[in-house]
Design a protein around this motif. Structure first.
Motif, PDB file in Angstrom:
ATOM      1  N   SER A  39      54.365  44.374 -48.186  1.00 28.40           N
ATOM      2  CA  SER A  39      53.984  44.142 -46.671  1.00 28.40           C
ATOM      3  C   SER A  39      54.947  44.828 -45.654  1.00 28.40           C
ATOM      4  N   LYS A  40      54.598  44.521 -44.616  1.00 29.40           N
ATOM      5  CA  LYS A  40      55.570  45.151 -43.419  1.00 29.40           C
ATOM      6  C   LYS A  40      56.829  43.958 -43.491  1.00 29.40           C
ATOM      7  N   PHE A  55      65.868  35.384 -39.971  1.00 31.95           N
ATOM      8  CA  PHE A  55      65.747  36.230 -41.468  1.00 31.95           C
ATOM      9  C   PHE A  55      64.707  37.563 -40.895  1.00 31.95           C
ATOM     10  N   ILE A  56      64.761  38.188 -41.844  1.00 30.85           N
ATOM     11  CA  ILE A  56      63.709  39.340 -41.949  1.00 30.85           C
ATOM     12  C   ILE A  56      63.307  39.143 -43.328  1.00 30.85           C
ATOM     13  N   ASN A  57      61.944  39.020 -43.628  1.00 29.37           N
ATOM     14  CA  ASN A  57      61.286  39.034 -44.673  1.00 29.37           C
ATOM     15  C   ASN A  57      60.248  39.888 -45.090  1.00 29.37           C
ATOM     16  N   PRO A 132      53.266  37.206 -45.443  1.00 26.94           N
ATOM     17  CA  PRO A 132      53.375  38.482 -46.072  1.00 26.94           C
ATOM     18  C   PRO A 132      52.528  38.712 -47.459  1.00 26.94           C
ATOM     19  N   ILE A 133      52.458  37.646 -47.949  1.00 30.24           N
ATOM     20  CA  ILE A 133      51.575  37.805 -49.133  1.00 30.24           C
ATOM     21  C   ILE A 133      49.980  37.910 -48.769  1.00 30.24           C
ATOM     22  N   ILE A 164      56.637  33.471 -36.707  1.00 29.94           N
ATOM     23  CA  ILE A 164      56.938  35.012 -37.240  1.00 29.94           C
ATOM     24  C   ILE A 164      56.261  36.195 -36.644  1.00 29.94           C
ATOM     25  N   ARG A 165      57.078  37.004 -36.744  1.00 27.76           N
ATOM     26  CA  ARG A 165      56.583  38.351 -35.827  1.00 27.76           C
ATOM     27  C   ARG A 165      57.011  39.543 -36.737  1.00 27.76           C
ATOM     28  N   LYS A 166      55.886  40.273 -36.941  1.00 29.58           N
ATOM     29  CA  LYS A 166      55.827  41.444 -37.688  1.00 29.58           C
ATOM     30  C   LYS A 166      56.550  42.606 -36.563  1.00 29.58           C
ATOM     31  N   LEU A 167      57.199  43.084 -37.556  1.00 29.47           N
ATOM     32  CA  LEU A 167      58.296  44.144 -37.093  1.00 29.47           C
ATOM     33  C   LEU A 167      57.580  45.687 -37.152  1.00 29.47           C
TER      34      LEU A 167
END
Length: 167
Positions: A39-40, A55-57, A132-133, A164-167
């Motif tokens: 995932s991203k 966190f970064i996940n 992310p999954i 949650i924020r996509k980077l």
């Protein structure tokens, strides 16, 4: 299908949180774990202590000839190499790698005072795992509950999705 979840909320000797997770991906590849899809990166609030660093996940579908015990040993070794220190539960950490699913098996492992349940027992309530999954395996079905990851994503509260924020 094997699905791993990655998290970091402290920098490591390999760099910032994102670089630490990149290090973990490289270590997996160097140890004959094939990354099928990843995932991203996502930025999320700390769980359960929202005052801890963010966190970064990330998540990845992987393939390996390692059984679940050897894969767990490898993940623990990678975490330790990244400077992970196990103190109190949910304390800030340089790297956390969880086995969320392992080839549709239902597994319980006890290793080094760590009890592991696969599928991970609380993954379905955690946006930093489900989102992310969903990105990498939207049609995946939990082997235990038979619920699709899309359904789990749709059950998350709006406040979880907003956090949650996509980077």
């Amino acid at each position: 299908m094997i699905i791993l979840s990655f998290g970091s909320n402290l920098n490591s000797k390999f760099g910032d949180r994102k670089k630490t997770i990149e290090f973990a991906y490289r270590e997996l590849i160097n140890n004959n774990v094939r990354i099928i899809k990843r995932s991203k990166f996502y930025k999320t609030i700390s769980y359960p202590n929202k005052n801890s660093p963010k966190f970064i996940n990330s998540a990845a579908c992987v393939n390996t000839l390692l059984d679940e015990h050897k894969l767990l040993s490898l993940l623990l070794k990678i975490e330790k190499k990244a400077g992970r220190v196990r103190s109190t539960k949910n304390a800030p950490r340089t790297l956390d790698i969880d086995i969320i699913f392992f080839n549709n098996k239902i597994i319980n492992i006890k290793k080094n005072n760590i009890n592991i349940t696969i599928p991970h027992k609380n993954y379905s309530k955690r946006e930093f795992v489900v989102v992310p999954i969903f990105e990498i395996a939207p049609n995946f079905r939990d082997p235990e509950t038979k619920i699709k990851i899309l359904e789990l994503k749709n059950k998350l509260k709006q406040s979880q999705i907003d956090s949650i924020r996509k980077l």
